[in-house]
Motif scaffolding. Structure first.
Motif, mmCIF file in Angstrom:
data_model
loop_
_atom_site.group_PDB
_atom_site.id
_atom_site.type_symbol
_atom_site.label_atom_id
_atom_site.label_comp_id
_atom_site.label_asym_id
_atom_site.label_seq_id
_atom_site.Cartn_x
_atom_site.Cartn_y
_atom_site.Cartn_z
ATOM 1 N N GLU A 269 -1.269 0.080 17.885
ATOM 2 C CA GLU A 269 -2.433 -0.120 17.037
ATOM 3 C C GLU A 269 -2.151 0.358 15.625
ATOM 4 N N SER A 270 -2.754 -0.316 14.661
ATOM 5 C CA SER A 270 -2.670 0.071 13.262
ATOM 6 C C SER A 270 -3.973 -0.350 12.597
ATOM 7 N N PHE A 271 -4.055 -0.192 11.281
ATOM 8 C CA PHE A 271 -5.308 -0.433 10.581
ATOM 9 C C PHE A 271 -5.087 -1.222 9.308
ATOM 10 N N LEU A 272 -6.044 -2.085 8.996
ATOM 11 C CA LEU A 272 -6.121 -2.751 7.705
ATOM 12 C C LEU A 272 -7.371 -2.221 7.016
ATOM 13 N N TYR A 273 -7.262 -1.956 5.719
ATOM 14 C CA TYR A 273 -8.443 -1.531 4.971
ATOM 15 C C TYR A 273 -8.282 -1.935 3.517
ATOM 16 N N GLU A 274 -9.407 -1.996 2.826
ATOM 17 C CA GLU A 274 -9.425 -2.437 1.442
ATOM 18 C C GLU A 274 -9.935 -1.317 0.551
ATOM 19 N N VAL A 275 -9.214 -1.052 -0.540
ATOM 20 C CA VAL A 275 -9.619 -0.043 -1.521
ATOM 21 C C VAL A 275 -9.490 -0.667 -2.900
ATOM 22 N N ASP A 276 -10.580 -0.665 -3.638
ATOM 23 C CA ASP A 276 -10.601 -1.203 -5.005
ATOM 24 C C ASP A 276 -10.028 -2.611 -5.088
ATOM 25 N N GLY A 277 -10.339 -3.437 -4.093
ATOM 26 C CA GLY A 277 -9.896 -4.829 -4.096
ATOM 27 C C GLY A 277 -8.492 -5.064 -3.582
ATOM 28 N N TYR A 278 -7.797 -4.016 -3.163
ATOM 29 C CA TYR A 278 -6.434 -4.148 -2.638
ATOM 30 C C TYR A 278 -6.426 -3.885 -1.142
ATOM 31 N N LEU A 279 -5.727 -4.721 -0.400
ATOM 32 C CA LEU A 279 -5.643 -4.590 1.048
ATOM 33 C C LEU A 279 -4.413 -3.768 1.421
ATOM 34 N N TRP A 280 -4.590 -2.853 2.376
ATOM 35 C CA TRP A 280 -3.527 -1.951 2.818
ATOM 36 C C TRP A 280 -3.372 -2.011 4.332
ATOM 37 N N HIS A 281 -2.163 -1.739 4.811
ATOM 38 C CA HIS A 281 -1.867 -1.669 6.246
ATOM 39 C C HIS A 281 -1.301 -0.286 6.531
ATOM 40 N N TYR A 282 -1.893 0.411 7.493
ATOM 41 C CA TYR A 282 -1.483 1.769 7.853
ATOM 42 C C TYR A 282 -1.099 1.802 9.328
ATOM 43 N N VAL A 283 0.086 2.337 9.613
ATOM 44 C CA VAL A 283 0.582 2.471 10.983
ATOM 45 C C VAL A 283 0.643 3.956 11.314
ATOM 46 N N PRO A 284 -0.242 4.451 12.205
ATOM 47 C CA PRO A 284 -0.288 5.890 12.507
ATOM 48 C C PRO A 284 0.729 6.312 13.568
ATOM 49 N N GLU A 285 1.996 6.005 13.339
ATOM 50 C CA GLU A 285 3.043 6.371 14.291
ATOM 51 C C GLU A 285 4.140 7.122 13.569
ATOM 52 N N GLU A 286 4.769 8.055 14.255
ATOM 53 C CA GLU A 286 5.806 8.894 13.652
ATOM 54 C C GLU A 286 6.988 8.099 13.119
ATOM 55 N N GLU A 287 7.311 6.970 13.736
ATOM 56 C CA GLU A 287 8.473 6.202 13.291
ATOM 57 C C GLU A 287 8.320 5.688 11.859
ATOM 58 N N TYR A 288 7.089 5.652 11.342
ATOM 59 C CA TYR A 288 6.850 5.190 9.975
ATOM 60 C C TYR A 288 6.604 6.345 9.010
#
Length: 82
Positions: free
Chosen positions: A45-64
């Motif tokens: 599982e990971s997350f997509l989110y938008e901040v100030d009009g920019y889209l980001w992808h976050y992977v909550p795993e140690e390998e990253y």
């Protein structure tokens, strides 16, 4: 495809994530970024989110941990067939 339009069951992909497409699991609130979209690919599982009009992808795993995480997303593509 807009971030606001993502719904559970949608499948998306983007250039910066050249592996299996991501399937939207749920929309949820986060104390740090506001609304985010929980996604899943290949059992992770990971997350997509938008901040100030920019889209980001976050992977909550140690390998990253040592890489750019979160990283910007461009050219989000909706892969689902309706």
């Amino acid at each position: 495809m807009l971030f606001e339009d993502l719904e559970p069951g949608d499948t998306v992909s983007f250039f910066e994530w050249p592996v299996e497409p991501l399937t939207v699991i749920a929309r949820e609130e986060d104390a740090n970024v506001g609304e985010r979209v929980r996604v899943e690919a290949e059992g992770s599982e990971s997350f997509l989110y938008e901040v100030d009009g920019y889209l980001w992808h976050y992977v909550p795993e140690e390998e990253y941990a040592g890489e750019d995480n979160p990283f910007p997303v461009e050219n989000l593509v909706h892969d689902s067939t309706d």
